[in-house]
Design a protein around this motif. Structure first.
Motif, PDB file in Angstrom:
ATOM      1  N   SER A  56       0.827  -1.203   0.000  1.00  0.00           N
ATOM      2  CA  SER A  56       0.000   0.000   0.000  1.00  0.00           C
ATOM      3  C   SER A  56       0.862   1.254   0.000  1.00  0.00           C
ATOM      4  N   ASP A  58      -0.545   4.205   0.827  1.00  0.00           N
ATOM      5  CA  ASP A  58      -1.220   5.152   1.715  1.00  0.00           C
ATOM      6  C   ASP A  58      -0.630   5.124   3.113  1.00  0.00           C
ATOM      7  N   ALA A  61      -3.130   3.372   5.460  1.00  0.00           N
ATOM      8  CA  ALA A  61      -3.647   2.178   4.788  1.00  0.00           C
ATOM      9  C   ALA A  61      -4.334   1.218   5.758  1.00  0.00           C
ATOM     10  N   GLU A  66      -2.196  -3.286  -1.837  1.00  0.00           N
ATOM     11  CA  GLU A  66      -3.048  -2.402  -2.626  1.00  0.00           C
ATOM     12  C   GLU A  66      -3.095  -2.876  -4.075  1.00  0.00           C
ATOM     13  N   THR A  96      -6.634  -2.997  -0.507  1.00  0.00           N
ATOM     14  CA  THR A  96      -7.373  -1.774  -0.797  1.00  0.00           C
ATOM     15  C   THR A  96      -7.160  -1.432  -2.262  1.00  0.00           C
TER      16      THR A  96
END
Length: 140
Positions: A56, A58, A61, A66, A96
Motif C-alpha cells: 500500500s 497510503d 492504509a 493495494e 485496498t
C-alpha cells in the motif's frame, strides 16, 4: 472507460508513448520487488489488459496490500480476464484500491469481488476527479 467521467482534454492528451515509457521505467527494477504486474495478451498476441498490485502507498492504509490497477481493452471485457488478473496480483489477501467514484462499472466489479467503500476520499492528481478507497477484508 473514462469518457464522460474525466475531463475530455485530459483524456485527449494521453499518449501511448508516454504511458509505455512510464511502464518501462516502473518495471525496469525501480519498482519495489514485491510489486506484481502482469500483462494479458489475446490469442493474436496483442495486449488485452494488465494488472498491478503491491504494498500500500497510503500512510493510513487499512491493509498492507493495494491493487494499483486492472485495465482491459474493450474486446477483453466480460471474458473473465479481469477476475484472473485480480486473483493473480492480489490473491486471497486483504487489499485496498482507489477507484474513480463515477466509474460505476469498476465499482460494481470490485463490489462483486468483496470490496466495500471504506470511506477514504481523494482526488486524481492530474484532473481533480473524485476517487474512493475500497477495501476487502478476509473473514476471520
Amino acid at each position: 472507460t473514462y469518457a464522460g467521467i474525466m475531463p475530455a482534454d485530459y483524456l485527449a492528451g494521453l499518449s501511448e508513448e508516454r504511458s509505455a515509457a512510464n511502464w518501462r521505467d516502473q518495471l525496469s527494477g525501480a519498482a519495489r520487488s514485491s510489486t506484481r504486474t502482469l500483462l494479458v495478451l489475446d490469442p493474436d498476441g496483442h495486449l488485452a489488459g494488465f494488472g498491478s498490485a503491491g504494498p500500500s502507498r497510503d500512510e493510513d492504509a487499512p491493509t498492507e496490500w493495494e491493487l494499483y490497477v486492472v485495465n482491459l481493452l474493450p474486446h477483453a471485457r466480460g471474458t473473465g480476464v479481469a477476475d484472473r488478473l485480480l486473483y493473480e496480483v492480489v490473491g486471497d489477501r486483504e487489499a485496498t484500491l482507489w477507484v474513480v467514484e463515477q466509474n460505476a462499472r469498476a465499482r460494481a466489479f470490485y463490489t462483486r469481488r468483496g470490496f466495500v467503500d471504506e470511506g477514504g476520499r481523494s482526488e486524481h492528481p492530474a484532473t481533480g476527479t473524485s476517487e474512493i478507497r475500497m477495501v476487502r477484508r478476509l473473514a476471520r
